[in-house]
Write a protein that holds these residues in place. Structure first.
Motif, PDB file in Angstrom:
ATOM      1  N   PRO A 139     -13.844   0.189  -6.053  1.00  0.00           N
ATOM      2  CA  PRO A 139     -13.745   1.828  -5.858  1.00  0.00           C
ATOM      3  C   PRO A 139     -12.615   2.658  -6.564  1.00  0.00           C
ATOM      4  O   PRO A 139     -12.413   3.496  -7.018  1.00  0.00           O
ATOM      5  N   VAL A 140     -11.498   1.786  -6.760  1.00  0.00           N
ATOM      6  CA  VAL A 140     -10.223   1.902  -7.270  1.00  0.00           C
ATOM      7  C   VAL A 140     -10.399   2.258  -8.942  1.00  0.00           C
ATOM      8  O   VAL A 140      -9.949   3.143  -9.405  1.00  0.00           O
ATOM      9  N   MET A 174     -13.347   3.037 -10.213  1.00  0.00           N
ATOM     10  CA  MET A 174     -14.020   4.201 -10.107  1.00  0.00           C
ATOM     11  C   MET A 174     -13.048   5.458 -10.137  1.00  0.00           C
ATOM     12  O   MET A 174     -13.293   6.398 -10.932  1.00  0.00           O
ATOM     13  N   THR A 175     -12.141   5.264  -9.246  1.00  0.00           N
ATOM     14  CA  THR A 175     -11.195   6.617  -9.226  1.00  0.00           C
ATOM     15  C   THR A 175     -10.345   6.851 -10.568  1.00  0.00           C
ATOM     16  O   THR A 175     -10.265   7.995 -11.195  1.00  0.00           O
ATOM     17  N   GLU A 234       0.809  -1.250   0.108  1.00  0.00           N
ATOM     18  CA  GLU A 234       0.132  -0.097  -0.041  1.00  0.00           C
ATOM     19  C   GLU A 234       0.857   1.275   0.116  1.00  0.00           C
ATOM     20  O   GLU A 234       0.329   2.142  -0.712  1.00  0.00           O
ATOM     21  N   GLU A 235       1.922   1.390   0.665  1.00  0.00           N
ATOM     22  CA  GLU A 235       2.525   2.549   0.996  1.00  0.00           C
ATOM     23  C   GLU A 235       3.784   2.660   0.268  1.00  0.00           C
ATOM     24  O   GLU A 235       4.625   3.206   0.385  1.00  0.00           O
ATOM     25  N   GLU A 259      -2.797  12.726  -4.494  1.00  0.00           N
ATOM     26  CA  GLU A 259      -2.250  13.473  -5.315  1.00  0.00           C
ATOM     27  C   GLU A 259      -1.669  14.866  -4.928  1.00  0.00           C
ATOM     28  O   GLU A 259      -0.661  15.241  -5.480  1.00  0.00           O
ATOM     29  N   MET A 275     -13.340  14.533  -9.386  1.00  0.00           N
ATOM     30  CA  MET A 275     -13.594  14.003  -8.225  1.00  0.00           C
ATOM     31  C   MET A 275     -14.382  14.718  -7.108  1.00  0.00           C
ATOM     32  O   MET A 275     -15.128  14.188  -6.222  1.00  0.00           O
ATOM     33  N   LEU A 308       1.883  12.386 -16.106  1.00  0.00           N
ATOM     34  CA  LEU A 308       0.669  11.957 -17.005  1.00  0.00           C
ATOM     35  C   LEU A 308      -0.065  13.245 -16.959  1.00  0.00           C
ATOM     36  O   LEU A 308      -1.117  13.424 -18.106  1.00  0.00           O
ATOM     37  N   ASP A 321      -4.976   0.395  -2.081  1.00  0.00           N
ATOM     38  CA  ASP A 321      -6.098   1.142  -1.784  1.00  0.00           C
ATOM     39  C   ASP A 321      -6.336   2.387  -2.965  1.00  0.00           C
ATOM     40  O   ASP A 321      -7.431   2.895  -2.976  1.00  0.00           O
ATOM     41  N   VAL A 322      -5.138   3.035  -3.500  1.00  0.00           N
ATOM     42  CA  VAL A 322      -5.210   4.170  -4.172  1.00  0.00           C
ATOM     43  C   VAL A 322      -4.313   4.019  -5.271  1.00  0.00           C
ATOM     44  O   VAL A 322      -3.184   3.572  -5.278  1.00  0.00           O
ATOM     45  N   VAL A 323      -4.910   3.949  -6.331  1.00  0.00           N
ATOM     46  CA  VAL A 323      -3.848   4.164  -7.819  1.00  0.00           C
ATOM     47  C   VAL A 323      -4.228   5.669  -8.245  1.00  0.00           C
ATOM     48  O   VAL A 323      -5.154   5.998  -8.769  1.00  0.00           O
ATOM     49  N   ASP A 324      -3.241   6.638  -7.801  1.00  0.00           N
ATOM     50  CA  ASP A 324      -3.271   7.921  -8.146  1.00  0.00           C
ATOM     51  C   ASP A 324      -2.571   8.099  -9.580  1.00  0.00           C
ATOM     52  O   ASP A 324      -2.007   6.968 -10.064  1.00  0.00           O
ATOM     53  N   SER A 325      -2.447   9.331  -9.830  1.00  0.00           N
ATOM     54  CA  SER A 325      -1.894   9.508 -11.441  1.00  0.00           C
ATOM     55  C   SER A 325      -0.514   9.290 -11.331  1.00  0.00           C
ATOM     56  O   SER A 325       0.250   8.758 -12.405  1.00  0.00           O
ATOM     57  N   PHE A 326       0.170   9.347 -10.287  1.00  0.00           N
ATOM     58  CA  PHE A 326       1.830   9.115  -9.818  1.00  0.00           C
ATOM     59  C   PHE A 326       2.052   7.566 -10.094  1.00  0.00           C
ATOM     60  O   PHE A 326       2.976   7.280 -10.859  1.00  0.00           O
ATOM     61  N   THR A 364      -7.391   8.985  -2.779  1.00  0.00           N
ATOM     62  CA  THR A 364      -6.905   9.364  -3.920  1.00  0.00           C
ATOM     63  C   THR A 364      -6.370  10.967  -4.114  1.00  0.00           C
ATOM     64  O   THR A 364      -5.183  11.279  -4.462  1.00  0.00           O
ATOM     65  N   ALA A 407     -12.380   5.878  -1.220  1.00  0.00           N
ATOM     66  CA  ALA A 407     -11.145   5.793  -2.326  1.00  0.00           C
ATOM     67  C   ALA A 407     -10.899   7.257  -3.114  1.00  0.00           C
ATOM     68  O   ALA A 407      -9.801   7.656  -3.292  1.00  0.00           O
ATOM     69  N   SER A 461     -17.314   2.903   0.124  1.00  0.00           N
ATOM     70  CA  SER A 461     -15.804   2.652  -0.158  1.00  0.00           C
ATOM     71  C   SER A 461     -15.517   3.593  -1.360  1.00  0.00           C
ATOM     72  O   SER A 461     -14.465   3.690  -1.791  1.00  0.00           O
ATOM     73  N   VAL A 462     -16.561   4.015  -2.070  1.00  0.00           N
ATOM     74  CA  VAL A 462     -16.238   4.815  -3.262  1.00  0.00           C
ATOM     75  C   VAL A 462     -15.497   6.435  -2.916  1.00  0.00           C
ATOM     76  O   VAL A 462     -14.518   6.851  -3.365  1.00  0.00           O
TER      77      VAL A 462
END
Lengths: 123, 150
Positions: A85-86, A88-89, A19-20, B61, B126, B116, A53-58, B57, B53, B49-50
């Motif tokens: 949820p990931v 969706m983001t 995760e981290e 960022e 968001m 990106l 739990d987070v896939v950000d742009s980085f 996120t 997340a 959960s959405v």
């Protein structure tokens, strides 16, 4: 402790990302995978993100770089373990990750990469 | 028990706002402290959960932007209420070189570092409200993000 693990499955690598994970660790992972894939003639890398739990742009940028690099080394990248949820983001971020393949789980990714049942059992 | 106070935001509405908690972000501690704080705070409220997340996120960022473009800064996080509605207010502040062209920075695909270029446009997609103030030549950047929970 490095925030990733690499398990060999024949000529495929399974990479589990924790995760981290930070930018520096991701850059080391890319270097390590580049060397390993070229030296051991690896034909596929499965990146498991179930603990992320987070896939950000980085992170997306690193994944895209990884897939692009591995494609040049004639290896396929398959990302697995994305939660709803990931996903969706990722859509909100308009992150397409072109050239990257996805599977629901490791088993499905192994099927995509045509890894035999025998290899899976041995490893 | 958390301290609450009324805060008047620029749109002239009154928000019952819990005191924000601020956490430093720098290359030594990374994003772990702010992520941990936000995760704990979100566990105390009813949230999908959405939404969770999306908020994590946005924190990532903003934190990565600070680390990449300024090296250090701080992120503040607060749960806010408006009637029955609950929301999250996040601010990120640094004293880096600032964003030279805000309009470009909000366009998908534009990046100052070959990334990106999806960070700020993604946050805007968001969140319900994003305000950015940036002063170039070392004046730093202040970003405020408001997200109401569904």
């Amino acid at each position: 402790m490095v925030p990733f693990s690499i398990f060999p499955l024949g000529d495929v690598l399974l990479v589990s990302i924790q995760e981290e994970i930070d930018d520096v660790s991701l850059a080391s992972l890319l270097d390590l995978l580049g060397i390993t894939v070229s030296q051991r003639r690896i034909r596929g890398v499965i990146v498991d993100l179930k603990d992320v739990d987070v896939v950000d742009s980085f992170l997306a940028e690193h994944l895209w770089s990884l897939a692009s690099m591995l494609a040049l080394l004639h290896a396929q990248t398959v990302i697995v373990g994305l939660s709803v949820p990931v996903v969706m983001t990722l859509l909100d971020f308009d992150i397409a990750l072109k050239g990257v393949e996805f599977a629901l789980d490791v088993e499905q990714a192994l099927d995509k990469l045509n890894v035999s049942k025998k290899t899976r059992q041995v490893t | 028990m958390s301290q609450r106070k009324l805060v008047k935001l620029p749109d002239s509405q009154m928000y019952d706002t819990e005191c924000p908690v601020c956490v430093p972000v720098n290359k030594t501690v990374g994003l772990a402290p702010i992520r941990s704080l936000v995760r704990c705070s979100l566990e105390e409220i009813t949230i999908s959960s959405v939404d969770s997340a999306a908020i994590m996120t946005i924190i990532n960022e903003l934190g990565h932007n600070i680390l990449r473009h300024a090296g250090r800064g701080k992120i503040c996080f607060a749960v806010i209420g408006h009637g029955e509605r609950l929301g999250i207010r996040i601010t990120a502040e640094d004293s880096g070189s600032g964003i030279p062209d805000l309009a470009m920075a909000l366009k998908p695909g534009f990046s100052r570092d070959d990334g990106l270029g999806l960070g700020l446009p993604g946050i805007r997609n968001m969140a319900d409200d994003v305000r950015i103030a940036s002063l170039v030549s070392g004046g730093g950047t202040f970003i405020e993000v408001l997200k109401w929970l569904s």
